[in-house]
Design a protein around this motif. Structure first.
Motif, PDB file in Angstrom:
ATOM      1  N   THR A 195      69.955  34.610  63.173  1.00 30.79           N
ATOM      2  CA  THR A 195      69.356  35.230  64.358  1.00 30.79           C
ATOM      3  C   THR A 195      68.040  34.553  64.717  1.00 30.79           C
ATOM      4  OG1 THR A 195      70.406  37.368  63.911  1.00 30.79           O
ATOM      5  CG2 THR A 195      68.443  37.385  65.310  1.00 30.79           C
ATOM      6  N   ASP A 196      67.210  34.272  63.709  1.00 31.97           N
ATOM      7  CA  ASP A 196      65.934  33.601  63.956  1.00 31.97           C
ATOM      8  C   ASP A 196      66.123  32.166  64.449  1.00 31.97           C
ATOM      9  OD1 ASP A 196      64.665  35.882  63.192  1.00 31.97           O
ATOM     10  OD2 ASP A 196      63.736  35.057  61.390  1.00 31.97           O
ATOM     11  N   LEU A 197      67.131  31.477  63.915  1.00 30.35           N
ATOM     12  CA  LEU A 197      67.355  30.078  64.295  1.00 30.35           C
ATOM     13  C   LEU A 197      67.705  29.940  65.775  1.00 30.35           C
ATOM     14  CD1 LEU A 197      69.375  28.782  61.219  1.00 30.35           C
ATOM     15  CD2 LEU A 197      67.135  27.953  61.963  1.00 30.35           C
ATOM     16  N   VAL A 198      68.433  30.902  66.321  1.00 30.36           N
ATOM     17  CA  VAL A 198      68.863  30.799  67.717  1.00 30.36           C
ATOM     18  C   VAL A 198      67.916  31.529  68.673  1.00 30.36           C
ATOM     19  CG1 VAL A 198      71.274  30.571  67.013  1.00 30.36           C
ATOM     20  CG2 VAL A 198      70.382  32.831  67.600  1.00 30.36           C
ATOM     21  N   ASP A 199      66.845  32.099  68.141  1.00 34.37           N
ATOM     22  CA  ASP A 199      65.881  32.814  68.977  1.00 34.37           C
ATOM     23  C   ASP A 199      64.910  31.801  69.589  1.00 34.37           C
ATOM     24  OD1 ASP A 199      63.900  34.377  70.124  1.00 34.37           O
ATOM     25  OD2 ASP A 199      63.900  35.850  68.495  1.00 34.37           O
ATOM     26  N   PRO A 200      64.924  31.628  70.904  1.00 33.80           N
ATOM     27  CA  PRO A 200      64.030  30.632  71.520  1.00 33.80           C
ATOM     28  C   PRO A 200      62.556  30.917  71.288  1.00 33.80           C
ATOM     29  CG  PRO A 200      65.049  32.045  73.187  1.00 33.80           C
ATOM     30  CD  PRO A 200      65.750  32.336  71.899  1.00 33.80           C
ATOM     31  N   ARG A 201      62.225  32.172  71.006  1.00 32.29           N
ATOM     32  CA  ARG A 201      60.827  32.512  70.757  1.00 32.29           C
ATOM     33  C   ARG A 201      60.343  31.984  69.410  1.00 32.29           C
ATOM     34  NH1 ARG A 201      61.661  38.823  71.528  1.00 32.29           N
ATOM     35  NH2 ARG A 201      63.370  38.177  70.145  1.00 32.29           N
ATOM     36  N   LEU A 202      61.264  31.567  68.553  1.00 32.66           N
ATOM     37  CA  LEU A 202      60.900  31.092  67.214  1.00 32.66           C
ATOM     38  C   LEU A 202      61.139  29.597  67.046  1.00 32.66           C
ATOM     39  CD1 LEU A 202      62.359  34.041  65.084  1.00 32.66           C
ATOM     40  CD2 LEU A 202      60.010  33.733  65.903  1.00 32.66           C
ATOM     41  N   ARG A 203      61.219  28.870  68.180  1.00 32.70           N
ATOM     42  CA  ARG A 203      61.461  27.433  68.103  1.00 32.70           C
ATOM     43  C   ARG A 203      60.335  26.697  67.392  1.00 32.70           C
ATOM     44  NH1 ARG A 203      66.473  25.658  68.972  1.00 32.70           N
ATOM     45  NH2 ARG A 203      65.633  23.658  69.665  1.00 32.70           N
ATOM     46  N   HIS A 204      59.151  27.291  67.388  1.00 28.85           N
ATOM     47  CA  HIS A 204      58.014  26.633  66.744  1.00 28.85           C
ATOM     48  C   HIS A 204      58.094  26.684  65.226  1.00 28.85           C
ATOM     49  CE1 HIS A 204      57.007  30.903  66.852  1.00 28.85           C
ATOM     50  NE2 HIS A 204      56.126  30.675  65.865  1.00 28.85           N
ATOM     51  N   ARG A 205      58.979  27.515  64.681  1.00 28.22           N
ATOM     52  CA  ARG A 205      59.110  27.611  63.235  1.00 28.22           C
ATOM     53  C   ARG A 205      60.148  26.619  62.731  1.00 28.22           C
ATOM     54  NH1 ARG A 205      58.832  34.016  61.463  1.00 28.22           N
ATOM     55  NH2 ARG A 205      56.699  34.372  62.206  1.00 28.22           N
ATOM     56  N   THR A 206      59.839  25.964  61.635  1.00 28.23           N
ATOM     57  CA  THR A 206      60.789  25.021  61.062  1.00 28.23           C
ATOM     58  C   THR A 206      61.923  25.780  60.387  1.00 28.23           C
ATOM     59  OG1 THR A 206      59.736  24.921  58.889  1.00 28.23           O
ATOM     60  CG2 THR A 206      58.878  23.431  60.612  1.00 28.23           C
ATOM     61  N   ILE A 207      63.021  25.077  60.138  1.00 25.58           N
ATOM     62  CA  ILE A 207      64.146  25.690  59.445  1.00 25.58           C
ATOM     63  C   ILE A 207      63.724  26.149  58.061  1.00 25.58           C
ATOM     64  CG2 ILE A 207      66.415  25.198  58.428  1.00 25.58           C
ATOM     65  CD1 ILE A 207      66.983  23.428  60.857  1.00 25.58           C
ATOM     66  N   GLY A 208      62.892  25.338  57.397  1.00 23.19           N
ATOM     67  CA  GLY A 208      62.412  25.720  56.075  1.00 23.19           C
ATOM     68  C   GLY A 208      61.591  26.995  56.099  1.00 23.19           C
ATOM     69  N   GLU A 209      60.777  27.168  57.143  1.00 21.96           N
ATOM     70  CA  GLU A 209      59.964  28.382  57.259  1.00 21.96           C
ATOM     71  C   GLU A 209      60.842  29.607  57.474  1.00 21.96           C
ATOM     72  OE1 GLU A 209      55.825  26.559  59.147  1.00 21.96           O
ATOM     73  OE2 GLU A 209      57.449  27.199  60.475  1.00 21.96           O
ATOM     74  N   ILE A 210      61.878  29.445  58.287  1.00 22.01           N
ATOM     75  CA  ILE A 210      62.789  30.562  58.531  1.00 22.01           C
ATOM     76  C   ILE A 210      63.540  30.921  57.254  1.00 22.01           C
ATOM     77  CG2 ILE A 210      64.926  31.208  59.717  1.00 22.01           C
ATOM     78  CD1 ILE A 210      63.811  29.763  62.187  1.00 22.01           C
ATOM     79  N   ALA A 211      64.008  29.897  56.543  1.00 21.89           N
ATOM     80  CA  ALA A 211      64.700  30.154  55.282  1.00 21.89           C
ATOM     81  C   ALA A 211      63.798  30.889  54.306  1.00 21.89           C
ATOM     82  CB  ALA A 211      65.186  28.835  54.681  1.00 21.89           C
ATOM     83  N   ASP A 212      62.567  30.444  54.192  1.00 16.07           N
ATOM     84  CA  ASP A 212      61.613  31.070  53.281  1.00 16.07           C
ATOM     85  C   ASP A 212      61.307  32.502  53.704  1.00 16.07           C
ATOM     86  OD1 ASP A 212      59.569  30.716  51.040  1.00 16.07           O
ATOM     87  OD2 ASP A 212      58.283  31.342  52.702  1.00 16.07           O
ATOM     88  N   ARG A 213      61.267  32.734  55.026  1.00 20.86           N
ATOM     89  CA  ARG A 213      60.986  34.072  55.536  1.00 20.86           C
ATOM     90  C   ARG A 213      62.009  35.087  55.042  1.00 20.86           C
ATOM     91  NH1 ARG A 213      61.376  36.018  61.906  1.00 20.86           N
ATOM     92  NH2 ARG A 213      60.390  38.070  61.606  1.00 20.86           N
ATOM     93  N   TRP A 214      63.260  34.646  54.831  1.00 19.65           N
ATOM     94  CA  TRP A 214      64.326  35.548  54.416  1.00 19.65           C
ATOM     95  C   TRP A 214      64.744  35.345  52.968  1.00 19.65           C
ATOM     96  CZ3 TRP A 214      64.376  39.599  57.090  1.00 19.65           C
ATOM     97  CH2 TRP A 214      64.077  39.551  58.461  1.00 19.65           C
ATOM     98  N   GLY A 215      63.830  34.832  52.145  1.00 20.07           N
ATOM     99  CA  GLY A 215      64.043  34.851  50.708  1.00 20.07           C
ATOM    100  C   GLY A 215      64.757  33.667  50.113  1.00 20.07           C
ATOM    101  N   PHE A 216      65.005  32.609  50.910  1.00 15.45           N
ATOM    102  CA  PHE A 216      65.635  31.400  50.380  1.00 15.45           C
ATOM    103  C   PHE A 216      64.547  30.446  49.899  1.00 15.45           C
ATOM    104  CE2 PHE A 216      68.898  33.006  53.326  1.00 15.45           C
ATOM    105  CZ  PHE A 216      70.014  32.983  52.508  1.00 15.45           C
ATOM    106  N   ARG A 217      64.485  30.231  48.608  1.00 17.88           N
ATOM    107  CA  ARG A 217      63.410  29.416  48.045  1.00 17.88           C
ATOM    108  C   ARG A 217      63.612  27.924  48.298  1.00 17.88           C
ATOM    109  NH1 ARG A 217      62.803  32.272  42.100  1.00 17.88           N
ATOM    110  NH2 ARG A 217      61.150  33.766  42.636  1.00 17.88           N
ATOM    111  N   HIS A 218      64.862  27.467  48.253  1.00 20.58           N
ATOM    112  CA  HIS A 218      65.128  26.036  48.288  1.00 20.58           C
ATOM    113  C   HIS A 218      65.878  25.662  49.574  1.00 20.58           C
ATOM    114  CE1 HIS A 218      63.835  26.113  44.150  1.00 20.58           C
ATOM    115  NE2 HIS A 218      64.781  26.994  43.856  1.00 20.58           N
ATOM    116  N   PRO A 219      65.272  24.854  50.447  1.00 16.41           N
ATOM    117  CA  PRO A 219      65.899  24.490  51.724  1.00 16.41           C
ATOM    118  C   PRO A 219      67.293  23.886  51.563  1.00 16.41           C
ATOM    119  CG  PRO A 219      63.594  23.836  51.706  1.00 16.41           C
ATOM    120  CD  PRO A 219      63.913  24.296  50.313  1.00 16.41           C
ATOM    121  N   ALA A 220      67.484  23.043  50.548  1.00 12.09           N
ATOM    122  CA  ALA A 220      68.793  22.417  50.368  1.00 12.09           C
ATOM    123  C   ALA A 220      69.857  23.460  50.040  1.00 12.09           C
ATOM    124  CB  ALA A 220      68.723  21.362  49.271  1.00 12.09           C
ATOM    125  N   ALA A 221      69.517  24.394  49.165  1.00 15.13           N
ATOM    126  CA  ALA A 221      70.462  25.453  48.813  1.00 15.13           C
ATOM    127  C   ALA A 221      70.745  26.338  50.027  1.00 15.13           C
ATOM    128  CB  ALA A 221      69.912  26.283  47.662  1.00 15.13           C
TER     129      ALA A 221
END
Length: 334
Positions: A286-312
Motif C-alpha cells: 500500500t505504501d509503495l503505490v501511494d504517490p504521497r510516499l514517493r519520497h521514501r525509499t523502498i528500504g525505508e518502507i520495508a523498515d517501517r513495516w518490520g522488515f530488517r533486511h531489504p534483500a529478504a
C-alpha cells in the motif's frame, strides 16, 4: 436525483466511502441528513454551517454489525417519538469521540463527551445530540449493536445510554484500540477478513458493556476464543513495525504459552507467523503505490513495516505478488 456520492470503495465492496464533495454547499446538510437516516437512524439535523456543510464517512459492512467513521461540520441532531414510529431499527450504537466534545441526552441521562470518551445510545428512545463547534470537524467512530445480538438484560443495558463509559483499563482499552485499528486498517482487509473482524468487534463490545453491569455475559468457549483472537489481532496490527514481533512476543504479552497461541490459530486460514508476514507485506505494498510516499525509499518502507533486511524483503515480496517492490512502485495504478 441522488445527492452526494460514493467516492471510493475498498475491501472488494465491504467498505464504502461517502462524502458531500459532489453536493453544492447549501444542499450538503440535507444530503447528510438523508445519509444518516439510512446508515444509522432517522433524525432531524440543524447546523450553523448549513450553507457550507461538509462531511465524509467510511462505512464497513461487517457480519451482524457495521462500523462507521464519521467526520463532519458541527451540528445538532434530534430523534423524536415521530422518528421512532416511522422507523426503529432496534439497535444500540456504541461510539468513540475523536474530536470536539459532544453533548448527549437520552433516558434522562445527560453527558458531555470529550475526545477519547465512549458512550452508548439507543434507537428506540428519543435523544438529543449536540456536536459542539470548536472551529473544526466533529469526528466519531460508531459500532452498531443489534439488540438481538446483545446477550445482556435490556433493562440494565438501557441505563447505560448517554453516560460516559470508562475505557482506561481492561475491555475498554482493548475495545477502543481495536476500533482504532479498524478505522485505520480496514482498506487492507478483504470481505472475509472483515466479517471475522466484525464478529470480534461485536463480542468485544458486549464484553465491555457487560463489565459495566452487575452480571457480565457468559460466553461459550468459542466466543472466549474469538475474544482472545481479537485481542491478539489488535496487538499484531499495532506492533507490525516492530522487527521482533513474533509468536513468543505475542504469547508473553497475552500471558499464554506459545503452544496455546499456535493452537488458537489452527482453525484460522494462516499460522501466526504467516499472518504477521502477510499484513506487513500488505502495508508495504500500500505504501509503495501511494504517490504521497514517493519520497521514501523502498528500504525505508520495508523498515517501517518490520522488515530488517531489504534483500529478504524483496524476495518475500516477489514470492507473494509475483513482482519486485520496484516493479510494484513503477506499475500504473488507477
Amino acid at each position: 436525483m441522488e445527492r452526494g456520492t460514493a467516492v471510493g470503495k475498498t475491501g472488494a465492496g465491504a467498505s464504502v466511502h461517502l462524502s458531500t464533495d459532489s453536493v453544492s454547499g447549501p444542499e450538503g446538510v440535507g444530503w447528510w441528513g438523508d445519509m444518516v437516516s439510512r446508515a444509522v437512524m432517522p433524525v432531524s439535523l440543524a447546523s450553523a454551517h448549513a450553507h457550507h456543510f461538509t462531511g465524509e464517512v467510511t462505512l464497513l459492512e461487517l457480519v451482524d454489525t457495521e462500523f462507521s467513521a464519521f467526520s463532519f461540520s458541527p451540528m445538532s441532531a434530534r430523534r423524536t417519538p415521530d422518528h421512532i414510529r416511522t422507523s426503529d431499527p432496534e439497535n444500540y450504537f456504541l461510539f468513540l469521540v475523536h474530536g470536539s466534545p459532544i453533548g448527549l441526552e437520552q433516558r434522562r441521562n445527560n453527558a458531555l463527551l470529550r475526545a477519547g470518551d465512549v458512550a452508548l445510545f439507543d434507537t428506540s428512545q428519543p435523544l438529543a445530540c449536540e456536536f459542539q463547534d470548536q472551529g473544526r470537524h466533529s469526528r466519531v467512530s460508531v459500532l452498531r449493536l443489534p439488540r438481538v445480538a446483545v446477550p445482556l438484560p435490556s433493562h440494565k443495558t438501557d441505563r447505560l445510554v448517554a453516560t460516559p463509559l470508562p475505557i482506561r483499563t481492561g475491555s475498554g482499552a482493548l475495545l477502543t484500540s481495536y476500533l482504532a485499528g479498524l478505522r485505520e486498517n480496514a482498506e487492507h482487509c478483504g470481505p472475509t477478513e472483515l466479517r471475522r473482524l466484525g464478529t470480534m468487534a461485536l463480542e468485544l463490545a458486549v464484553t465491555f458493556l457487560g463489565a459495566h453491569l452487575d452480571s457480565a455475559p457468559a460466553f461459550p468457549i468459542e466466543s472466549r476464543r474469538r475474544v482472545l483472537l481479537a485481542r491478539i489481532n489488535a496487538f499484531v496490527d499495532h506492533h507490525l513495525h516492530e522487527p521482533d514481533l513474533g509468536p513468543a512476543t505475542i504469547a508473553a504479552h497475552h500471558h499464554i504459552s506459545v503452544r496455546l497461541l499456535h493452537a488458537l490459530f489452527e482453525e484460522e486460514p494462516e499460522t501466526v507467523s504467516a499472518t504477521i508476514r502477510r499484513r506487513r507485506l500488505e502495508r508495504s505494498r500500500t505504501d509503495l503505490v501511494d504517490p504521497r510516499l514517493r519520497h521514501r525509499t523502498i528500504g525505508e518502507i520495508a523498515d517501517r513495516w518490520g522488515f530488517r533486511h531489504p534483500a529478504a524483503f524483496s524476495r518475500t515480496f516477489r514470492e507473494a505478488y509475483g513482482i519486485s517492490p520496484t516493479e510494484a512502485r513503477s506499475a500504473p495504478h488507477a
